[in-house]
Design a protein around this motif. Structure first.
Motif, PDB file in Angstrom:
ATOM      1  N   ASP A 177     -42.241   6.911 -12.105  1.00  0.00           N
ATOM      2  CA  ASP A 177     -42.839   5.665 -13.084  1.00  0.00           C
ATOM      3  C   ASP A 177     -42.201   5.788 -14.353  1.00  0.00           C
ATOM      4  O   ASP A 177     -42.720   5.365 -15.401  1.00  0.00           O
ATOM      5  N   GLY A 178     -41.341   7.153 -14.523  1.00  0.00           N
ATOM      6  CA  GLY A 178     -40.877   7.240 -15.778  1.00  0.00           C
ATOM      7  C   GLY A 178     -41.459   8.405 -16.757  1.00  0.00           C
ATOM      8  O   GLY A 178     -41.027   8.611 -17.562  1.00  0.00           O
ATOM      9  N   ALA A 179     -42.574   8.767 -16.026  1.00  0.00           N
ATOM     10  CA  ALA A 179     -43.413   9.909 -16.920  1.00  0.00           C
ATOM     11  C   ALA A 179     -42.805  11.062 -16.825  1.00  0.00           C
ATOM     12  O   ALA A 179     -42.116  11.551 -15.954  1.00  0.00           O
ATOM     13  N   TRP A 180     -42.464  11.574 -18.235  1.00  0.00           N
ATOM     14  CA  TRP A 180     -41.796  13.162 -18.253  1.00  0.00           C
ATOM     15  C   TRP A 180     -42.944  13.893 -18.298  1.00  0.00           C
ATOM     16  O   TRP A 180     -43.746  14.286 -19.110  1.00  0.00           O
ATOM     17  N   TYR A 181     -43.123  14.670 -17.054  1.00  0.00           N
ATOM     18  CA  TYR A 181     -44.119  15.640 -16.761  1.00  0.00           C
ATOM     19  C   TYR A 181     -43.765  17.182 -16.894  1.00  0.00           C
ATOM     20  O   TYR A 181     -42.512  17.290 -17.152  1.00  0.00           O
ATOM     21  N   ALA A 182     -44.310  18.049 -17.115  1.00  0.00           N
ATOM     22  CA  ALA A 182     -44.239  19.301 -17.567  1.00  0.00           C
ATOM     23  C   ALA A 182     -43.215  20.196 -16.711  1.00  0.00           C
ATOM     24  O   ALA A 182     -42.050  20.588 -17.564  1.00  0.00           O
ATOM     25  N   CYS A 183     -43.336  20.146 -15.459  1.00  0.00           N
ATOM     26  CA  CYS A 183     -42.340  20.800 -14.717  1.00  0.00           C
ATOM     27  C   CYS A 183     -42.947  20.704 -13.120  1.00  0.00           C
ATOM     28  O   CYS A 183     -43.797  19.787 -12.905  1.00  0.00           O
ATOM     29  N   CYS A 184     -41.775  21.042 -12.385  1.00  0.00           N
ATOM     30  CA  CYS A 184     -42.033  20.836 -10.791  1.00  0.00           C
ATOM     31  C   CYS A 184     -43.366  21.458 -10.332  1.00  0.00           C
ATOM     32  O   CYS A 184     -43.645  20.887  -9.005  1.00  0.00           O
ATOM     33  N   TYR A 185     -43.879  22.598 -10.950  1.00  0.00           N
ATOM     34  CA  TYR A 185     -45.142  22.966 -10.576  1.00  0.00           C
ATOM     35  C   TYR A 185     -46.376  22.157 -11.168  1.00  0.00           C
ATOM     36  O   TYR A 185     -47.519  22.341 -10.252  1.00  0.00           O
ATOM     37  N   ASP A 186     -46.118  20.931 -11.643  1.00  0.00           N
ATOM     38  CA  ASP A 186     -47.232  20.084 -11.979  1.00  0.00           C
ATOM     39  C   ASP A 186     -47.252  19.184 -11.239  1.00  0.00           C
ATOM     40  O   ASP A 186     -46.776  17.840 -11.473  1.00  0.00           O
ATOM     41  N   ALA A 187     -47.480  19.314 -10.106  1.00  0.00           N
ATOM     42  CA  ALA A 187     -47.175  18.379  -8.948  1.00  0.00           C
ATOM     43  C   ALA A 187     -48.035  17.008  -8.903  1.00  0.00           C
ATOM     44  O   ALA A 187     -47.679  16.002  -8.507  1.00  0.00           O
ATOM     45  N   ASP A 188     -49.122  17.091  -9.576  1.00  0.00           N
ATOM     46  CA  ASP A 188     -49.984  16.009  -9.737  1.00  0.00           C
ATOM     47  C   ASP A 188     -49.813  15.213 -11.244  1.00  0.00           C
ATOM     48  O   ASP A 188     -50.464  14.038 -11.499  1.00  0.00           O
ATOM     49  N   ASN A 189     -48.682  15.476 -11.978  1.00  0.00           N
ATOM     50  CA  ASN A 189     -48.196  15.001 -12.944  1.00  0.00           C
ATOM     51  C   ASN A 189     -49.241  14.967 -14.004  1.00  0.00           C
ATOM     52  O   ASN A 189     -49.758  14.013 -14.637  1.00  0.00           O
ATOM     53  N   GLU A 190     -49.920  16.136 -14.344  1.00  0.00           N
ATOM     54  CA  GLU A 190     -51.290  16.087 -15.174  1.00  0.00           C
ATOM     55  C   GLU A 190     -50.885  16.263 -16.808  1.00  0.00           C
ATOM     56  O   GLU A 190     -51.583  15.840 -17.491  1.00  0.00           O
ATOM     57  N   LEU A 191     -49.533  16.880 -17.050  1.00  0.00           N
ATOM     58  CA  LEU A 191     -49.401  17.063 -18.330  1.00  0.00           C
ATOM     59  C   LEU A 191     -48.062  16.256 -18.614  1.00  0.00           C
ATOM     60  O   LEU A 191     -46.947  16.626 -18.165  1.00  0.00           O
ATOM     61  N   ILE A 192     -48.336  15.078 -19.158  1.00  0.00           N
ATOM     62  CA  ILE A 192     -47.223  13.863 -19.643  1.00  0.00           C
ATOM     63  C   ILE A 192     -46.988  14.100 -20.881  1.00  0.00           C
ATOM     64  O   ILE A 192     -47.843  13.988 -21.797  1.00  0.00           O
ATOM     65  N   LEU A 193     -45.669  14.180 -21.216  1.00  0.00           N
ATOM     66  CA  LEU A 193     -45.113  14.330 -22.680  1.00  0.00           C
ATOM     67  C   LEU A 193     -44.659  13.027 -23.115  1.00  0.00           C
ATOM     68  O   LEU A 193     -44.382  13.040 -24.477  1.00  0.00           O
TER      69      LEU A 193
ATOM     70  N   ASP B 154     -58.021  36.306 -15.354  1.00  0.00           N
ATOM     71  CA  ASP B 154     -57.541  37.255 -16.597  1.00  0.00           C
ATOM     72  C   ASP B 154     -56.056  36.907 -16.977  1.00  0.00           C
ATOM     73  O   ASP B 154     -55.070  36.973 -16.399  1.00  0.00           O
ATOM     74  N   TYR B 155     -56.159  35.542 -18.145  1.00  0.00           N
ATOM     75  CA  TYR B 155     -54.996  35.037 -18.471  1.00  0.00           C
ATOM     76  C   TYR B 155     -53.786  36.318 -19.126  1.00  0.00           C
ATOM     77  O   TYR B 155     -52.642  35.837 -19.231  1.00  0.00           O
ATOM     78  N   LYS B 156     -54.264  37.310 -19.508  1.00  0.00           N
ATOM     79  CA  LYS B 156     -53.433  38.302 -20.062  1.00  0.00           C
ATOM     80  C   LYS B 156     -52.279  38.734 -19.217  1.00  0.00           C
ATOM     81  O   LYS B 156     -51.243  39.318 -19.439  1.00  0.00           O
ATOM     82  N   ARG B 157     -52.676  38.625 -17.846  1.00  0.00           N
ATOM     83  CA  ARG B 157     -51.940  39.100 -16.770  1.00  0.00           C
ATOM     84  C   ARG B 157     -50.648  38.177 -16.479  1.00  0.00           C
ATOM     85  O   ARG B 157     -49.622  38.771 -15.753  1.00  0.00           O
ATOM     86  N   TYR B 158     -50.586  37.063 -17.035  1.00  0.00           N
ATOM     87  CA  TYR B 158     -49.555  35.917 -16.577  1.00  0.00           C
ATOM     88  C   TYR B 158     -48.937  35.596 -17.796  1.00  0.00           C
ATOM     89  O   TYR B 158     -49.462  35.391 -18.763  1.00  0.00           O
ATOM     90  N   SER B 159     -47.644  34.995 -17.459  1.00  0.00           N
ATOM     91  CA  SER B 159     -46.650  34.472 -18.311  1.00  0.00           C
ATOM     92  C   SER B 159     -46.379  33.270 -17.652  1.00  0.00           C
ATOM     93  O   SER B 159     -46.212  33.046 -16.193  1.00  0.00           O
ATOM     94  N   CYS B 160     -45.630  32.068 -18.112  1.00  0.00           N
ATOM     95  CA  CYS B 160     -45.122  31.231 -17.678  1.00  0.00           C
ATOM     96  C   CYS B 160     -43.714  31.184 -17.000  1.00  0.00           C
ATOM     97  O   CYS B 160     -42.857  31.719 -17.540  1.00  0.00           O
ATOM     98  N   PRO B 161     -43.816  31.379 -15.500  1.00  0.00           N
ATOM     99  CA  PRO B 161     -42.331  31.710 -14.934  1.00  0.00           C
ATOM    100  C   PRO B 161     -41.431  30.549 -15.079  1.00  0.00           C
ATOM    101  O   PRO B 161     -40.089  30.743 -14.838  1.00  0.00           O
ATOM    102  N   ASN B 162     -41.758  29.282 -15.327  1.00  0.00           N
ATOM    103  CA  ASN B 162     -40.989  28.237 -15.447  1.00  0.00           C
ATOM    104  C   ASN B 162     -40.520  27.761 -16.906  1.00  0.00           C
ATOM    105  O   ASN B 162     -40.163  26.692 -17.177  1.00  0.00           O
ATOM    106  N   LEU B 163     -40.861  28.655 -17.825  1.00  0.00           N
ATOM    107  CA  LEU B 163     -40.859  28.172 -19.381  1.00  0.00           C
ATOM    108  C   LEU B 163     -39.236  28.068 -19.560  1.00  0.00           C
ATOM    109  O   LEU B 163     -39.197  27.054 -20.512  1.00  0.00           O
TER     110      LEU B 163
END
Length: 319
Positions: A223-239, A202-211
């Motif tokens: 490797d130089g990739a700028w990833y979302a945040c430290c909770y993105d441990a596998d570097n899935e979201l690359i900016l 239920d996504y309505k219950r949650y917000s991003c605590p690291n925003l």
């Protein structure tokens, strides 16, 4: 991270044109990794100090590879301002279950560091964080209704909380004026993501605590990739990649703006990656017997650094 890539980053953020747009106040060398695994760590730290002498440098390390030789160089040249580490158990067996390394090695290196610090009259702080097995196991059980995925030995599932023992073991070595021992009662279950059926959340219950951190900080992989945040441990979201583009270009990019917009709107499924299991990004308030109040939960999410400083102050006053 190769030194040349680190040098490119440091050169960019120390340039006058960059500092007119952005204020760099803190650099963490190692958060989702240990800087002392890098053979060029000393060279890198020296370059940071040379180019950014007023910037505070912090590190999170398990002290496994922080030898006496490295301690002498770093402390004598004042290359790091504060050190953070986790001591999550009071004995070898439980420490290995929690961390996968030997407590005896870690303890020897920490004591060498403390002795060297005293000898060199260095005032770099040491913050020992303690997330006991008892706290983590029970928090995950409460939050996800399961045992931690990496808990191979279920004989310890009812292990007693040993924070008081750990505190007694370590406080005798610390300087109460600059050091602290902090018990973590609000762990984050990012390591439990594979156990979550995100389609039922239920996504309505949650917000991003690291925003706020995502808005104000850059998280750069080796490797130089700028990833979302430290909770993105596998570097899935690359900016973007700072080895290819300049930092300010990625900072101002549409992909980064879009990520922030979607986080603000709580569009976690559209974002994907670790955000689709945003429930594992939350602090779990468990003190061994009960769940903390919702007021504290809100404060921790909205003002994480303020709460962190207050916990340090509380430790120094009460203990």
């Amino acid at each position: 991270m190769p030194f040349e890539l680190a040098k490119k980053i440091i050169d960019e953020i120390s340039h006058e044109s960059f500092s007119k747009k952005h204020q760099i106040t803190r650099i963490e060398v190692g958060e989702n990794g240990d800087v002392f695994l890098n053979k060029e760590a000393i060279k890198l730290l020296r370059y940071i100090k040379f180019k950014l002498p007023k910037v505070k440098v912090e590190t999170f390390t398990n002290f496994q590879y922080f030898s006496e030789e490295k301690a002498q160089i770093i402390l004598s040249e004042r290359l790091i301002n504060s050190f953070h580490c986790n001591i999550d158990a009071s004995n070898e067996r439980d420490f290995f279950i929690a961390k996968g390394i030997k407590l005896s090695v870690v303890k020897e290196n920490i004591l060498n560091f403390i002795e060297m610090r005293k000898k060199l009259h260095n005032e770099s702080s040491l913050i020992i964080h303690v997330l006991t097995l008892n706290t983590y196991i029970n928090a995950v059980r409460y939050h996800l209704k399961s045992y931690p995925l990496k808990l191979e030995d279920h004989k310890v599932k009812n292990i007693k909380d040993d924070f008081k023992i750990i505190k007694k073991q370590w406080e005798q070595f610390l300087d109460p004026k600059i050091d602290a021992i902090l018990k973590t009662t609000n762990p984050i279950s990012w390591a439990e993501r594979p156990a979550v059926d995100w389609k039922k959340l239920d996504y309505k219950r949650y917000s991003c605590p690291n925003l706020n951190r995502i808005k104000e900080e850059a998280f750069i992989a080796p490797d130089g990739a700028w990833y979302a945040c430290c909770y993105d441990a596998d570097n899935e979201l690359i900016l973007g990649n700072v080895g290819i583009d300049n930092i300010d270009k990625i900072y101002s990019s549409r992909s980064r703006e879009e990520l922030i917009e979607r986080l603000e709107k709580r569009e976690f499924q559209k974002i994907g990656g670790p955000c689709k299991t945003v429930n594992c990004c939350q602090h779990i308030y468990y003190d061994g017997t009960s769940i903390k109040s919702s007021v504290k939960s809100i404060l921790e999410i909205k003002y994480p650094y303020l709460c962190y400083l207050l916990r340090i102050l509380k430790n120094k006053i009460a203990f």
